[in-house]
Write an enzyme that holds these catalytic residues in place. Structure first.
Site: not given
Ligand code: NOJ
Length: 580
Positions: A129, A231, A285, A351-352
């Site tokens: 990442d 990211d 992302e 994970h989000d």
């Molecule tokens: C996306 C990531 O997947 C997330 O977990 C993070 O909080 C934000 N970007 C900020 O980096």
């Protein structure tokens, strides 16, 4: 007797046939433009919650190393690891204070090297990442940058001197006031942070910043890693005159923030400086605001990224449920937009997000396993590269915290405070988060039914889901019909049938509100996939005779001889059939 003999020979025939399908060689397909990252199945590991080796309650690299054989046994070929760099952990590693070092909680660089070695020895690739829309405010660059208006690092971040008045509002996702400008009295200026105050945005207009990032990428690529997940990168490029946005922009900040000016220039430069020099895969992302954006990111002739990672599909799930017709429409639309050019990732969790089965399936005892398997069937039979989040292979579920004190995610803690400040209904907020919160997807991996699910001998950094007693890898390992073993079969089937990777997708029985049916066809093969997304029996008319059921989430389908194009599916039933 005759009947018994007949059944035995039928079972034998089916198993021989199935064996043949599973062992089909890749070279027999004649598919062109093949790439390893298209054929890969990506398994995402959230290191903080995967396995703790030293009893501090936090997962670590040695923990992952101790589970490499398990990871290998899944049949996957790429691991995407969430950030493991030095970090004060405001946002669990998405706030990097040193891009060339390993977070203390996670171990050392020597551990990292052993991890890469152990993965490569098992034929598993590693995707890191890369968090470079922002750094931590504890990164040396930021410390320098904030120290004076004339510091050489000043221009590494976005500053707005207060003598110019207040800058035009920008929305911060994680800030307690949602204000993305933080005033810093040291130099009487505001700095920009789209995420938390401890995550100041880097200034990509500064060529020095870009060169620093490319050097960091080369540092890791030289260590032998196999790819990068960028990211929040669609937010990296900004109009640095910071014009005012129309009222209400914060409800559509994505539209105003994503894909800013020069983003494609930055990616082209990154490609030239880094990607083109290594055999690495690249995925960012988000995929912009339109197919055009998404195509521009991944059209191979443009030399930017390898594959799009779009959120429209994953965003469909809502606490009040979702309509399958909508789900089918979105995934079919994305597939057709990428049918000829570019490449997609296929995912329904990360994970989000809260847990796959709790958001898109049904985690009640009667349907948890069935719906988790059905959803895995969907992900593993669509065109694109499947991304599967750790724990979903076991059918892990949302923990549904009831108190704010249970949460560890600063975005929830800040939002709770915000709701309080504006006198909103915090109970309603907590209720919603039982469905939505990303901490649901971050509870420790459930290895076995020993204390703390075998994750740690210490006190876990976040509570273990109490259902670990009956949902865990050890139990599922020994059950041939478990979610885990079903997932392994799916991976095997995909790996041995490239038509599931590259084949043409066609939606069938389009207006059926309960059943998602489609074919995947190519190189003389045709698969039919039928998925009941509902908790009741559902009928489907697929227009072809349903035959040769290769895999299903009910365990009796080898005996099911359906030769008509109409079938009544049981709740959450999933069938993969070979038509030719
Ligand atoms: C996306 C990531 O997947 C997330 O977990 C993070 O909080 C934000 N970007 C900020 O980096």
């Amino acid at each position: 007797m005759k009947r018994i003999l007949f059944s035995i020979s039928l079972v034998l025939l089916i198993s021989l046939y199935a064996k043949d399908v599973f062992s089909q060689t890749e070279s027999s397909t004649g598919i062109t433009n093949r790439k390893w990252w298209k054929e890969a199945v990506v398994y995402q590991i959230y290191p903080r919650s995967f396995k703790d080796s030293d009893g501090d309650g936090i997962g670590d690299l040695k923990g992952i190393i101790s589970k490499l054989d398990y990871i290998k046994s899944l049949g996957i070929d790429v691991v995407w690891l969430n950030p493991i760099y030095s970090s004060p952990n405001d946002d669990n590693g998405y706030d990097v204070s040193d891009y060339r070092n390993i977070m203390k909680d996670f171990g050392t660089m020597a551990d990292f090297d052993s991890l890469v070695k152990g993965m490569h020895a098992r034929g598993i690739k590693l995707v890191m990442d890369l968090v470079v829309n922002h750094s931590s405010d504890e990164h040396e660059w930021f410390k320098q940058s904030r120290s004076s208006r004339t510091n050489p690092y000043r221009n590494y971040y976005h500053w707005w001197n207060a003598d110019r008045g207040k800058p035009a509002p920008r929305y911060s996702l994680f800030d307690v006031n949602h204000d993305a400008w933080k005033y810093d009295s040291l130099t009487d200026a505001y700095y920009l942070h789209y995420f938390s105050r401890k995550q100041p945005d880097l200034n990509w207009e500064n060529p020095q910043v870009r060169m620093e990032v490319f050097d960091i990428m080369k540092f890791w690529a030289d260590k032998g890693i196999d790819g990068f997940r960028l990211d929040a990168f669609q937010f990296a490029a900004k109009d640095t005159s910071f014009p005012a946005f129309p009222a209400g922009y914060e409800k559509r900040f994505q539209l105003y923030y994503a894909m800013g000016p020069h983003l494609h220039d930055y990616l082209k430069e990154m490609n030239k400086e880094v990607f083109s020099k290594y055999d690495v895969m690249s995925v960012a992302e988000g995929a912009g605001n339109s197919f055009e954006d998404a195509h521009d990111l991944v059209d191979p002739v443009r030399k930017e990224l390898n594959m799009a990672y779009a959120f429209e599909g994953v965003d469909i799930a809502k606490p009040q449920g979702y309509r399958l017709l909508h789900f089918k429409e979105v995934f079919s639309r994305w597939d057709s937009a990428f049918a000829k050019n570019g490449w997609l990732s296929i995912f329904l969790s990360n994970h989000d997000q809260a847990r796959l089965v709790s958001r898109f399936g049904n985690d009640s005892p009667a349907f948890r396993e069935l719906s988790a398997k059905m959803l895995a069937t969907f992900i593993m039979t669509m065109r694109g590269t499947p991304f599967f989040y750790n724990g979903d292979e076991l059918g892990m579920t949302n923990i549904r915290f009831t108190k704010i004190q249970d949460y560890r995610d600063m975005s929830i803690i800040n939002e709770y405070q915000h709701q309080k400040n504006i006198h909103a209904d915090t109970l309603k907020f907590l209720e919603l988060e039982k469905f939505e919160s990303r901490d649901n997807g971050r509870t420790p991996f459930q290895w076995d039914n020993s204390a703390n699910a075998g994750f740690t001998v210490g006190i876990p950094w976040i509570q273990v889901n109490p259902n670990y007693k009956y949902i865990n890898a050890a139990i599922e390992e020994n059950d041939p019909n478990s979610c885990l073993n079903y997932f392994r079969n799916l991976v095997k089937l995909r790996k041995n049938n490239l038509v599931l990777v590259y084949g043409k997708y066609k939606l069938l029985d389009k207006d059926n509100p309960n059943v998602y049916a489609y074919t995947r066809e190519g190189e003389g093969k045709k698969f039919l996939i039928i998925l009941n997304f509902s908790a009741t029996n559902a009928q489907t008319h697929v227009g072809v005779a349903i035959q040769n059921i290769l895999l299903s989430n009910y365990n009796d389908n080898n005996d099911r001889k359906v030769r008509q194009p109409v079938i009544v599916l049981r709740p959450y039933e999933a069938l993969i059939c070979l038509l030719k």
